[in-house]
Design a protein around this motif. Structure first.
Motif, PDB file in Angstrom:
ATOM      1  N   SER A 100       0.776  -1.131   0.117  1.00  0.00           N
ATOM      2  CA  SER A 100       0.073   0.158   0.053  1.00  0.00           C
ATOM      3  C   SER A 100       0.697   1.312   0.079  1.00  0.00           C
ATOM      4  O   SER A 100       0.707   2.198  -0.884  1.00  0.00           O
ATOM      5  N   GLY A 104       1.188   3.944  -3.184  1.00  0.00           N
ATOM      6  CA  GLY A 104       0.776   5.343  -2.908  1.00  0.00           C
ATOM      7  C   GLY A 104       1.801   6.360  -3.498  1.00  0.00           C
ATOM      8  O   GLY A 104       1.517   7.696  -3.780  1.00  0.00           O
ATOM      9  N   LEU A 168     -11.971  10.581  -1.502  1.00  0.00           N
ATOM     10  CA  LEU A 168     -10.408  10.944  -1.525  1.00  0.00           C
ATOM     11  C   LEU A 168     -10.052  11.277  -2.731  1.00  0.00           C
ATOM     12  O   LEU A 168      -9.223  12.169  -2.832  1.00  0.00           O
ATOM     13  N   VAL A 172      -8.940  14.928  -1.802  1.00  0.00           N
ATOM     14  CA  VAL A 172      -7.657  14.861  -1.225  1.00  0.00           C
ATOM     15  C   VAL A 172      -6.776  14.674  -2.436  1.00  0.00           C
ATOM     16  O   VAL A 172      -6.164  15.308  -3.088  1.00  0.00           O
ATOM     17  N   SER A 173      -6.558  13.279  -2.808  1.00  0.00           N
ATOM     18  CA  SER A 173      -5.512  12.842  -3.741  1.00  0.00           C
ATOM     19  C   SER A 173      -5.472  11.259  -4.058  1.00  0.00           C
ATOM     20  O   SER A 173      -6.008  10.622  -3.095  1.00  0.00           O
ATOM     21  N   ARG A 175      -3.670   9.105  -4.298  1.00  0.00           N
ATOM     22  CA  ARG A 175      -2.444   8.544  -3.567  1.00  0.00           C
ATOM     23  C   ARG A 175      -3.367   7.893  -2.134  1.00  0.00           C
ATOM     24  O   ARG A 175      -2.668   6.880  -1.743  1.00  0.00           O
ATOM     25  N   TRP A 176      -3.965   8.701  -1.618  1.00  0.00           N
ATOM     26  CA  TRP A 176      -4.365   8.393  -0.359  1.00  0.00           C
ATOM     27  C   TRP A 176      -5.271   7.208  -0.384  1.00  0.00           C
ATOM     28  O   TRP A 176      -5.776   6.530   0.763  1.00  0.00           O
ATOM     29  N   TYR A 179      -2.431   5.124   0.613  1.00  0.00           N
ATOM     30  CA  TYR A 179      -1.978   5.467   2.014  1.00  0.00           C
ATOM     31  C   TYR A 179      -2.731   5.177   3.123  1.00  0.00           C
ATOM     32  O   TYR A 179      -2.234   5.301   4.362  1.00  0.00           O
ATOM     33  N   ILE A 180      -4.042   5.237   3.034  1.00  0.00           N
ATOM     34  CA  ILE A 180      -4.959   5.136   4.076  1.00  0.00           C
ATOM     35  C   ILE A 180      -4.915   3.785   4.737  1.00  0.00           C
ATOM     36  O   ILE A 180      -5.249   3.602   5.942  1.00  0.00           O
TER      37      ILE A 180
END
Length: 511
Positions: A100, A104, A168, A172-173, A175-176, A179-180
């Motif tokens: 993960s 990201g 997201l 946000v992006s 990528r998250w 990342y989450i």
């Protein structure tokens, strides 16, 4: 009433604190893996724009994950015995966490696909290892309740995944969406270390490396070939039939070899159990139909109705809410009245709800669609986990780990094939409606719908294509009724083992 065995105390049927703590750890890991599958689906368009690539390339971020799942699942049963389920479960979380974080941080599409495969190596071990831990902790007589608990992430994925992914990506992006998983994975590892019961590795039989080299690449090649069909518009392309045939040959060779040896990677003797075989047939047909429907539902809302990814995710929520109502009850009923009496009414709810979508169009009433999704969810809660329960209930504890692996292989393979089949049908219908090659059907439909001059006519044509596709999913769901008719319609007591490990019949209540 006369019995041949002492009844279990009522308290023993309840899920006590120790079982619930283990269930919390297992559910946390499963939520992480299942959410990630559905989250990525709503981000495919954003990823296409980010990496300036084509849709047929970007979709391998999803397909690569499934290929990794299919590859690693066959190893999980042996690894549970050899290393212990707790160690294996923590290793699976670690793989998923690292994958993960790397996904990201991906710098191009090739790196993203590779890191999604790393995620899949962990995700493929999470569910079967978690099911094994939870089933052993609770005991076979509470397997229905355990499956109901483990069904929570199966519900949260379809509800929360598209909603979370859409939010997201939009706010946000992209990528998250990867990342989450990092903080969730760290928490899951810590809780697993503290709460999961210690288990000792068993003296492992010799690992079936030849079987692994036949089955894992065989499954991967088969799924790869099927996944290429929509892009090429048929089975004539070399990249479709060659890996497909190679995969079938590998799987067939594995089956022939496994029937002749004692330490096969998958214990095919499980299929001598009539209930297990019937349950596997039912879940295969159901997953083909279910995954196909789940694939095209959000696409309908986005393409035909013009909704955003987040709005589409919210519109799918009634399905999950319906399943949340029936799944806990279904888990208890399976233990008391038998899987057949739960699954058949569940299918009876799903079939008319899918029938509503066979009439879908560009202006179909939203209240009608949401009601159909809710009823579909009610039926799903009475089918998926009860079928899995039926597969495991009559097995000895010694066979649970291998049976869980076999069941997960069937589910992943059937789901991947179902998604590909429905993609083929929808792509062909869209291509026919807009007069383009099969691989360009969805792109042409999207362009026509977005053009104000052609929007109305294009939306109607695209809606017709979706309606016809749902007709095929309806047929697949209806076919599930055939094997489901033979599921147990009475409570099933688990088999026990004698001192030599041989199965002996369970005690039977005589009324």
């Amino acid at each position: 009433m006369t019995t041949t065995s002492e009844p279990r105390p009522a308290d023993n049927d309840k899920l006590d604190g120790a079982v619930l703590r283990v269930a919390a750890v297992v559910v946390l890991g499963a939520v992480m893996a299942i959410l990630d599958t559905t989250v990525v689906n709503v981000a495919l368009q954003a990823l296409t724009l980010e990496f300036q690539t084509s849709f047929d390339t970007i979709q391998w971020t999803a397909t690569g994950y499934m290929l990794a799942l299919a590859t690693v699942i066959p190893v999980t049963g042996w690894a549970c015995d050899r290393f212990g389920t707790k160690r294996l479960y923590m290793l699976a979380i670690a793989f998923f966490l690292v994958g993960s974080a790397l996904a990201g941080a991906a710098w191009n599409i090739e790196s993203l696909i590779v890191f999604r495969v790393v995620q899949g190596l962990g995700g493929g071990m999470l569910m079967p290892a978690g099911m094994t831990i939870l089933t052993k902790t609770a005991g076979p007589h509470r397997v229905g309740r355990v499956m109901a608990v483990l069904g929570v992430p199966m519900l949260l994925g379809p509800i929360g995944g598209p909603i979370l992914g859409g939010w997201l990506v939009d706010s946000v992006s992209w990528r998250w969406i990867f990342y989450i998983n990092v903080p969730i994975g760290v928490l899951a590892i810590l809780l697993a270390w503290r709460l999961l019961p210690k288990d000792q590795p068993r003296p492992a039989e010799k690992f079936d490396f030849p079987g692994m080299l036949l089955l894992s690449p065989g499954l991967a090649a088969l799924i790869y070939g099927v996944a290429n069909i929509p892009h090429h518009g048929g089975v004539g392309a070399t990249s479709v039939w060659l890996p497909g045939l190679a995969g079938i040959a590998g799987i067939a060779a594995f089956i022939v070899r496994s029937l002749k040896i004692d330490n096969a990677l998958i214990d095919l003797s499980l299929f001598r159990n009539r209930t297990f075989s019937i349950a596997m047939g039912t879940i295969t047909l159901f997953m083909i139909a279910f995954m196909g429907s789940m694939l095209i539902l959000p696409t309908y809302f986005v393409l035909v109705r013009g909704e955003s990814a987040l709005q589409a995710g919210l519109l799918l929520a009634p399905q999950g809410f319906g399943a949340m109502l029936t799944m806990p009850l279904a888990g208890k009923l399976v233990d008391r009245i038998g899987a057949g009496k739960v699954v058949l009414p569940g299918l009876a709810l799903i079939i008319p709800s899918v029938a509503v979508f066979t009439q879908v169009g560009a202006d179909t009433s939203y209240p009608l669609l949401l009601a159909a999704l809710f009823v579909m969810g009610l039926g799903m809660g009475m089918t998926m986990m009860p079928i899995s329960t039926a597969a495991l209930q009559t097995l000895t504890q010694r066979k649970v780990a291998r049976a869980s692996s076999a069941m997960n292989i069937v589910q992943q393979t059937a789901g991947a094939i179902g998604a590909a089949l429905v993609s083929i049908i929808l792509a062909g219908l869209l291509a026919g409606k807009f007069g383009v090659p099969t691989s360009q059907g969805q792109l042409a439909a999207t362009a026509a719908v977005l053009n104000p001059a052609t929007h109305d006519a294009a939306a109607v044509s695209a809606g017709d294509a979706f309606a016809s596709t749902f007709t095929w999913t309806l047929i697949l769901v209806a076919v599930c009724l055939v094997p489901a008719l033979f599921l147990p319609k009475k409570p099933v007591l688990p088999a026990t083992e004698d001192d030599e490990g041989d199965t002996v019949p369970p005690a039977v209540m005589v009324h």
